[in-house]
Design a protein around this motif. Structure first.
Motif: not given
Length: 476
Positions: A415-427
């Motif tokens: 419920s806290r995510f309208k959509a899952i973020p893009s995390i390809i460049e996340l550390d």
């Protein structure tokens, strides 16, 4: 029943326990015998002490590099022959309670509306279709998951996968004060009992009659894995290697990262390969055990085991895995659960090996932070049920994700995510407090989001957050 040498006070405890257990009509004679045996072994103090100086690093003959395995056969009929010797067994005894779900953990939705169990069935369906083979799926349930799983598997009745379920043992919890079974004290519900760890798999396979039925069908190997490990898929190279080399047991290990420092590792000890768990390590060597320099690999709990060898060792009562005491409290009463782990059985099998597999074969979902990884653009889902890592990510390791207690339950997380973020460049990502995410968000580098106490913080649609610390809307 195997005899265990006990001193007089312990022998008296076992005698009283046997009388008490005899009256428990909820479990079979085999379960009663297995339980008494386990308690007797525990009381005898036969704990396996590791002589630290005798530990040796396994050679590449013992822990075989995955890249060194021969390719699996190209010929479809040869591959069919290999697969017709195989059974897939998923450990399905766990409930999804830590993630706020009721029922078996394997029915949590992972991606595209599909559950762990859906993906497992799709994977085996596609193998059976592609090669014209018959790889059955076995689910080892506990008394906690049996009824629900029985109903759930009905939905696969039209698939080309034979699904069999069986229960692992059900043992009574022991009251610490007097070593009597908790169900004898009036605790007759589920809280009086426990499933004794996945080391129980071997005797449960035999006791349920499933092992003999599989052998009668010409099956030779079982591939055992946790139902929540999305990377644990059938690997033809591994199966081919084991059959060619007559290995009775294989544990898949993978290179350790700092996130895995507590995981068990393989060692060579007195001429045999053995699993070393943190609980067996003397206090003065714990930091050495956790270092990545000396112990470079850890156990993924993906295991391949020869079925005839299981039968031989169970019938000889030879599988004496290390006992893991697990203290608990039920309604204020201190109780003890004695458990064993399937990986610890490695030292009893002939020609046992480890195979050092790529990290992609270890993708467990233990918490909603793992769910965020597998639901993101970091992974895609193939038609044959495989969760595949996005090649656009250059960093070989996954981002580290820490979500606060507000995200712990699956329902709250979703419920806290309208959509899952893009995390390809996340550390790394760390989220604490009452945080809500919009759609189309991109996270890069190291991101920390901490809502102030008593305040709600909304991350708006479409923002890109790179190497940021956010405590309020003004920081976005």
């Amino acid at each position: 029943m195997a005899t265990v040498a006990l001193k007089a006070p312990e022998a008296e405890k076992i005698s009283k326990l046997q009388s008490a257990v005899a009256g428990l009509n909820q479990i079979s004679e085999k379960e009663k015998e297995g339980f008494i045996n386990l308690v007797a072994r525990y009381l005898s103090g036969e704990a396996q002490y590791i002589d630290w100086n005798k530990i040796q690093t396994p050679t590449t003959e013992v822990v075989v590099p995955y890249d060194g395995l021969a390719p699996s056969p190209d010929d479809i009929s040869e591959t069919k022959k290999l697969l017709d010797k195989l059974v897939v067994l998923k450990l399905n005894g766990g409930l999804g309670t830590t993630m706020g779900c009721t029922g078996p953990k394997s029915v949590i939705e992972v991606r595209n509306g599909l559950t762990f169990l859906d993906l497992i069935v799709i994977q085996i369906e596609s193998l059976n279709s592609k090669y014209g083979c018959n790889v059955p799926l076995l689910l080892m349930n506990s008394f906690n998951t049996h009824d629900d799983t029985f109903k759930i598997v009905e939905k696969y009745s039209k698939s080309n996968v034979e699904i069999h379920t069986f229960n692992q043992s059900q043992y009574p919890r022991l009251v610490v004060e007097d070593f009597m079974p908790l169900p004898c004290k009036g605790q007759t519900g589920k809280d009086g009992w426990y499933p004794p760890g996945h080391g129980d798999i071997f005797s449960s396979l035999v006791n349920s009659g499933k092992l003999d039925a599989l052998l009668a069908k010409g099956k030779e190997y079982v591939f055992i894995a946790n139902s929540d490990n999305l990377g644990a898929i059938v690997d033809l190279k591994i199966l081919n290697h084991l059959i060619e080399n007559k290995n009775e047991y294989c544990m898949e290990v993978t290179p350790k990262t700092l996130a895995d420092v507590k995981g068990g590792t393989l060692i060579s000890y007195e001429g045999r390969v053995q699993l070393l768990e943190i609980a067996q390590v003397p206090d003065e060597h714990v930091s050495e055990f956790k270092s990545i320099e000396k112990f470079k690999i850890f156990n993924t709990n993906n295991l391949w085991v020869n079925l005839k060898a299981i039968k031989r060792l169970v019938e000889a009562e030879a599988l004496k895995m290390e006992i893991i005491p697990n203290p608990k409290e039920v309604d204020g009463v201190k109780v003890l659960q004695l458990e064993t782990a399937a990986g610890a059985a490695i030292r009893f099998f002939d020609h046992a090996i480890g195979i050092n597999v790529p990290r992609s074969r270890f993708l467990p979902v233990k918490a909603t932070s793992d769910l965020l990884l597998v639901q993101s653009d970091l992974y895609t889902l193939s038609d044959d049920g495989f969760v595949i890592r996005n090649e656009a990510r250059s960093n070989p390791s996954n981002p580290t994700i820490e979500l606060g207690p507000e995200f712990k339950k699956v329902g709250n997380f979703l419920s806290r995510f309208k959509a899952i973020p893009s995390i390809i460049e996340l550390d790394s990502l760390k989220v604490t407090g009452d945080v809500w995410f919009g759609a189309g968000i991109t996270l890069k580098g190291n991101v920390t989001i901490a809502a102030k106490s008593g305040e709600q913080l909304e991350i708006p649609d479409g923002v890109v957050l790179e190497n940021k610390v956010i405590n309020g809307p003004e920081d976005i």
